[in-house]
Design a protein around this motif. Structure first.
Motif, PDB file in Angstrom:
ATOM      1  N   GLN A 165       0.825  -1.194   0.000  1.00 47.98           N
ATOM      2  CA  GLN A 165       0.000   0.000   0.000  1.00 47.98           C
ATOM      3  C   GLN A 165       0.867   1.254   0.000  1.00 47.98           C
ATOM      4  N   THR A 166       0.401   2.280  -0.744  1.00 49.50           N
ATOM      5  CA  THR A 166       1.100   3.553  -0.824  1.00 49.50           C
ATOM      6  C   THR A 166       0.089   4.675  -0.608  1.00 49.50           C
ATOM      7  N   VAL A 167       0.413   5.592   0.276  1.00 50.27           N
ATOM      8  CA  VAL A 167      -0.441   6.757   0.498  1.00 50.27           C
ATOM      9  C   VAL A 167       0.044   7.869  -0.432  1.00 50.27           C
ATOM     10  N   VAL A 168      -0.850   8.358  -1.278  1.00 52.19           N
ATOM     11  CA  VAL A 168      -0.471   9.379  -2.254  1.00 52.19           C
ATOM     12  C   VAL A 168      -1.286  10.646  -2.023  1.00 52.19           C
ATOM     13  N   ASP A 169      -0.609  11.784  -2.102  1.00 45.16           N
ATOM     14  CA  ASP A 169      -1.253  13.084  -1.904  1.00 45.16           C
ATOM     15  C   ASP A 169      -2.054  13.475  -3.151  1.00 45.16           C
ATOM     16  N   ARG A 170      -3.171  14.145  -2.930  1.00 48.49           N
ATOM     17  CA  ARG A 170      -4.064  14.532  -4.035  1.00 48.49           C
ATOM     18  C   ARG A 170      -3.348  15.434  -5.041  1.00 48.49           C
ATOM     19  N   GLN A 171      -2.625  16.407  -4.551  1.00 50.56           N
ATOM     20  CA  GLN A 171      -1.918  17.339  -5.441  1.00 50.56           C
ATOM     21  C   GLN A 171      -0.869  16.599  -6.273  1.00 50.56           C
ATOM     22  N   LYS A 172      -0.139  15.694  -5.621  1.00 49.82           N
ATOM     23  CA  LYS A 172       0.906  14.937  -6.321  1.00 49.82           C
ATOM     24  C   LYS A 172       0.291  14.044  -7.396  1.00 49.82           C
ATOM     25  N   LEU A 173      -0.823  13.383  -7.069  1.00 56.24           N
ATOM     26  CA  LEU A 173      -1.464  12.500  -8.039  1.00 56.24           C
ATOM     27  C   LEU A 173      -2.005  13.305  -9.215  1.00 56.24           C
ATOM     28  N   LYS A 194       0.747   1.807 -13.623  1.00 57.00           N
ATOM     29  CA  LYS A 194       1.820   0.804 -13.542  1.00 57.00           C
ATOM     30  C   LYS A 194       2.862   1.208 -12.516  1.00 57.00           C
ATOM     31  N   ARG A 195       3.091   2.501 -12.392  1.00 50.55           N
ATOM     32  CA  ARG A 195       4.065   3.005 -11.433  1.00 50.55           C
ATOM     33  C   ARG A 195       3.667   2.633 -10.002  1.00 50.55           C
ATOM     34  N   TYR A 196       2.370   2.642  -9.751  1.00 47.33           N
ATOM     35  CA  TYR A 196       1.876   2.308  -8.413  1.00 47.33           C
ATOM     36  C   TYR A 196       1.472   0.836  -8.276  1.00 47.33           C
ATOM     37  N   GLY A 197       1.565   0.086  -9.372  1.00 46.97           N
ATOM     38  CA  GLY A 197       1.236  -1.328  -9.303  1.00 46.97           C
ATOM     39  C   GLY A 197      -0.244  -1.623  -9.210  1.00 46.97           C
ATOM     40  N   ILE A 198      -1.083  -0.722  -9.786  1.00 45.28           N
ATOM     41  CA  ILE A 198      -2.526  -0.956  -9.785  1.00 45.28           C
ATOM     42  C   ILE A 198      -3.038  -0.844 -11.222  1.00 45.28           C
ATOM     43  N   SER A 199      -4.305  -1.149 -11.406  1.00 43.73           N
ATOM     44  CA  SER A 199      -4.883  -1.069 -12.747  1.00 43.73           C
ATOM     45  C   SER A 199      -5.254   0.379 -13.075  1.00 43.73           C
ATOM     46  N   GLN A 257      -7.751  14.370   1.568  1.00 47.76           N
ATOM     47  CA  GLN A 257      -6.726  15.009   0.749  1.00 47.76           C
ATOM     48  C   GLN A 257      -5.749  14.006   0.150  1.00 47.76           C
ATOM     49  N   ASP A 258      -5.863  12.748   0.555  1.00 49.12           N
ATOM     50  CA  ASP A 258      -4.978  11.716   0.006  1.00 49.12           C
ATOM     51  C   ASP A 258      -5.747  10.406  -0.096  1.00 49.12           C
ATOM     52  N   ALA A 259      -5.102   9.417  -0.692  1.00 50.74           N
ATOM     53  CA  ALA A 259      -5.743   8.106  -0.881  1.00 50.74           C
ATOM     54  C   ALA A 259      -4.697   7.020  -0.719  1.00 50.74           C
ATOM     55  N   VAL A 260      -5.165   5.826  -0.361  1.00 50.86           N
ATOM     56  CA  VAL A 260      -4.297   4.664  -0.217  1.00 50.86           C
ATOM     57  C   VAL A 260      -4.393   3.835  -1.497  1.00 50.86           C
ATOM     58  N   LEU A 261      -3.272   3.656  -2.170  1.00 51.34           N
ATOM     59  CA  LEU A 261      -3.218   2.847  -3.383  1.00 51.34           C
ATOM     60  C   LEU A 261      -2.697   1.467  -3.022  1.00 51.34           C
ATOM     61  N   SER A 262      -3.498   0.455  -3.274  1.00 52.57           N
ATOM     62  CA  SER A 262      -3.112  -0.922  -2.959  1.00 52.57           C
ATOM     63  C   SER A 262      -2.646  -1.622  -4.226  1.00 52.57           C
ATOM     64  N   LYS A 263      -1.420  -2.113  -4.187  1.00 51.29           N
ATOM     65  CA  LYS A 263      -0.875  -2.819  -5.349  1.00 51.29           C
ATOM     66  C   LYS A 263      -1.618  -4.126  -5.579  1.00 51.29           C
ATOM     67  N   VAL A 264      -1.645  -4.547  -6.820  1.00 53.16           N
ATOM     68  CA  VAL A 264      -2.244  -5.838  -7.157  1.00 53.16           C
ATOM     69  C   VAL A 264      -1.324  -6.937  -6.643  1.00 53.16           C
TER      70      VAL A 264
END
Length: 396
Positions: free
Chosen positions: A6-14, A28-33, A77-84
């Motif tokens: 899992q990666t926490v990504v900031d809204r502005q950065k995304l 692909k950089r975050y390992g998700i679809s 303001q951010d989200a958790v990205l879960s890799k596949v």
């Protein structure tokens, strides 16, 4: 402990990333679809480039970015990205191949009827047991007897529907070579495919609210307060802390870790997701198999490492013991040589001073025997020094 998947990504950065590169590349950089990333952007109110945007950029046109809108108050303001998970993905592929190998179109093969016709034996037994009046309802108003029949935990009003869903699922799972059985000791329903076992249940969601005493309950408590001083044996009229209301929303759960859950939704009831559920259950079993195999591999690797460590420790201890014996033998050899030198000098002195006498010969023989006993090069036993240490006598 942080989850490595899992990666926490900031809204502005995304926002900056999805306007610098196509969504497919960022995903692909975050390992998700890319679909998953698009959903996260929608949740964070991040605008995405329109169709054809990147083709125009590639052609050399200068394109304007859509501005990032302001969020409403208290919005994330951010989200958790879960890799596949690669193990899960591989398991899903294996599951699809196994089901395809049976030559069936699950979407067409699995239909949930409106009434039970020739039900599966386990479904038939569960219906008979859970429709009895006594002994199967819990405090939430749900009917369950997992030690005896299928693990269904539903209200009376949802029981028939749960039985219909379970009947369709079990029949299709058996076509996929899955064995279903009840474990009375663990109070679980188990799905077994080629020796890999996962738990299975259908439960109903309930809503919990704080209990408000009814007029009758209030009157009972008032009677208790007015009479308890006169009648100490009068029991207090306890009332429940919470009220539970079954919602009719069913959940199919399987496994522990890994695990899967499928819920009714407002748009899609479980009856319309049967193909997805069957495929998911087979995939879960395959993922569990891979996990158990990996755990067994790690356990064996750990055993071999511990065995190697024990061998190295023992080898070192043995070598150290041999070396210490070598040192001791060398010291004793030097002591024996020193004794013999002393005995020879003493013998010469005695002969010079007093001449040869029998008592001197006895002492010299005794001393030489002790030097031989001390010498590791000679195998000599001393009847006194090699004998066990005498034990002190007791008082009685």
């Amino acid at each position: 402990m942080a989850n490595p998947n899992q990666t926490v990504v900031d809204r502005q950065k995304l926002y900056e990333e999805v306007w610098a590169d196509p969504v497919v590349i960022v995903a692909k950089r975050y390992g998700i679809s890319d679909v998953g990333l698009a959903k996260i952007c929608k949740k964070l109110s991040i605008p995405l480039p329109t169709r054809g945007y990147w083709a125009k950029v590639k052609a050399g046109r200068i394109m304007k970015k859509m501005p990032l809108p302001k969020l409403k108050e208290n919005s994330p303001q951010d989200a958790v990205l879960s890799k596949v998970d690669p193990v899960r993905k591989a398991a899903e592929t294996v599951a699809k191949q196994k089901i395809i190998s049976h030559g069936e179109d699950l979407e067409k093969a699995i239909t949930v009827p409106t009434e039970l016709v020739d039900p599966h034996p386990l479904v038939k037994a569960a219906g008979k047991r859970l429709k009895q009046r006594e002994g199967v309802s819990d405090e939430k108003g749900l009917r369950a007897a997992p030690a005896e029949v299928l693990h269904l935990q539903v209200s009376s009003s949802s029981l028939d529907r749960a039985l219909l869903i379970a009947d369709s699922l079990l029949k299709q799972l058996e076509k996929q070579s899955v064995t279903i059985r009840i474990d009375a000791q663990r109070k679980e329903t188990l799905l077994d495919l080629d020796g890999t076992v996962v738990s299975f249940s259908i439960t109903e969601r309930v809503e919990r609210t704080t209990h408000v005493d009814t007029p009758a309950e209030r009157r009972a408590k008032e009677r208790y307060r007015s009479r308890s001083m006169l009648d100490v044996a009068m029991p207090y009229p306890h009332t429940p802390g919470y009220d539970y209301r079954p919602t009719g929303i069913l959940t199919i759960s399987a496994g522990r870790w890994p695990s899967r859950n499928w819920n009714d939704t407002s748009r899609t009831p479980l009856e319309k997701r049967m193909a997805e559920i069957v495929t998911g259950l087979i995939a879960l079993i395959e993922e569990t198999r891979a996990k158990e195999a990996e755990e067994a591999r790690q356990k064996e690797a750990r055993r071999l490492r511990e065995e190697r460590y024990a061998y190295l420790v023992q080898r070192r201890e043995n070598e150290l013991a041999r070396f210490k014996k070598l040192e001791t033998d060398a010291i004793n050899w030097e002591r024996a040589a020193r004794l013999r030198g002393y005995i020879a000098a003493r013998e010469q002195k005695l002969i010079t001073d007093m001449g040869a006498r029998p008592e001197h010969a006895d002492w010299i023989a005794w001393a030489l025997a002790k030097a031989d006993w001390l010498d590791p090069m000679m195998q000599v036993c001393d009847t006194i020094l090699d004998a066990p240490e005498p034990k002190r006598p007791g008082y009685y």
